[in-house]
Design a protein around this motif. Structure first.
Motif, PDB file in Angstrom:
ATOM      1  N   TYR A  36      34.569  42.935  41.899  1.00  0.00           N
ATOM      2  CA  TYR A  36      35.181  43.410  43.176  1.00  0.00           C
ATOM      3  C   TYR A  36      35.835  42.266  44.053  1.00  0.00           C
ATOM      4  CZ  TYR A  36      32.463  47.589  42.373  1.00  0.00           C
ATOM      5  OH  TYR A  36      31.834  48.782  41.783  1.00  0.00           O
ATOM      6  N   ILE A  37      35.895  41.013  43.575  1.00  0.00           N
ATOM      7  CA  ILE A  37      36.546  39.947  44.251  1.00  0.00           C
ATOM      8  C   ILE A  37      38.151  40.159  44.378  1.00  0.00           C
ATOM      9  CG2 ILE A  37      37.238  37.773  44.096  1.00  0.00           C
ATOM     10  CD1 ILE A  37      34.203  36.835  42.839  1.00  0.00           C
ATOM     11  N   PRO A  38      38.947  40.974  43.559  1.00  0.00           N
ATOM     12  CA  PRO A  38      40.155  41.064  44.201  1.00  0.00           C
ATOM     13  C   PRO A  38      40.457  41.754  45.173  1.00  0.00           C
ATOM     14  CG  PRO A  38      39.973  41.044  41.438  1.00  0.00           C
ATOM     15  CD  PRO A  38      38.535  41.128  42.251  1.00  0.00           C
ATOM     16  N   GLU A  39      39.652  43.229  44.986  1.00  0.00           N
ATOM     17  CA  GLU A  39      39.683  43.869  46.218  1.00  0.00           C
ATOM     18  C   GLU A  39      39.218  43.345  47.538  1.00  0.00           C
ATOM     19  OE1 GLU A  39      38.447  44.708  43.373  1.00  0.00           O
ATOM     20  OE2 GLU A  39      39.280  46.354  42.570  1.00  0.00           O
ATOM     21  N   ALA A  40      38.280  42.365  47.435  1.00  0.00           N
ATOM     22  CA  ALA A  40      37.722  41.712  48.672  1.00  0.00           C
ATOM     23  C   ALA A  40      38.898  40.954  49.203  1.00  0.00           C
ATOM     24  CB  ALA A  40      36.284  41.057  48.139  1.00  0.00           C
ATOM     25  N   ARG A  41      39.408  40.047  48.211  1.00  0.00           N
ATOM     26  CA  ARG A  41      40.241  38.982  48.559  1.00  0.00           C
ATOM     27  C   ARG A  41      41.569  39.616  49.525  1.00  0.00           C
ATOM     28  NH1 ARG A  41      40.621  36.140  44.369  1.00  0.00           N
ATOM     29  NH2 ARG A  41      39.459  34.431  45.041  1.00  0.00           N
ATOM     30  N   ALA A  42      42.053  40.956  48.840  1.00  0.00           N
ATOM     31  CA  ALA A  42      43.052  41.623  49.434  1.00  0.00           C
ATOM     32  C   ALA A  42      42.741  42.266  50.900  1.00  0.00           C
ATOM     33  CB  ALA A  42      43.596  42.753  48.599  1.00  0.00           C
TER      34      ALA A  42
END
Length: 114
Positions: A36-42
């Motif tokens: 879930y890191i990409p969504e969290a970063r966004a």
């Protein structure tokens, strides 16, 4: 979740839980929350408060945080102000002098006092 985690990890773990997954689960030998890191970063990037140009400021009298760049004998400062429709100018909230802001920032919502 530990408060010692960085904001990105906390956000990714929260998204993992929100998706009905165990934050402590694994996938391909890696912690599941890392998926879930990409969504969290966004989400974290989108939530950053950034100064905006005056042409985008609300002209409905809503109070906003204004930044005076120090032009025309006005010192560099931040002040809460609002657009005065009656006089067609920016004014400080609870003041009557004219402002010449360079940028603006929306105010956070007031706290709930129950």
């Amino acid at each position: 979740m530990s408060k010692d985690m960085n904001p990105l990890e906390r956000a990714a773990r929260a998204l993992c839980i929100l998706d009905g997954q165990s934050e402590n689960g694994t996938i391909d030998g890696r912690p599941l929350w890392q998926k879930y890191i990409p969504e969290a970063r966004a989400a974290l990037e989108g939530a950053k408060m950034e100064w905006r140009p005056m042409k985008s400021a609300p002209l409905d009298g809503s109070p906003v945080l204004l930044f005076m760049a120090g032009e025309k004998n006005v010192r560099r400062q931040m002040i809460v102000g609002a657009w005065d429709k009656d006089n067609n100018r920016w004014t400080a909230v609870a003041a009557v002098y004219r402002l010449v802001p360079a940028f603006w920032l929306p105010l956070p919502p007031a706290p709930s006092c129950q």
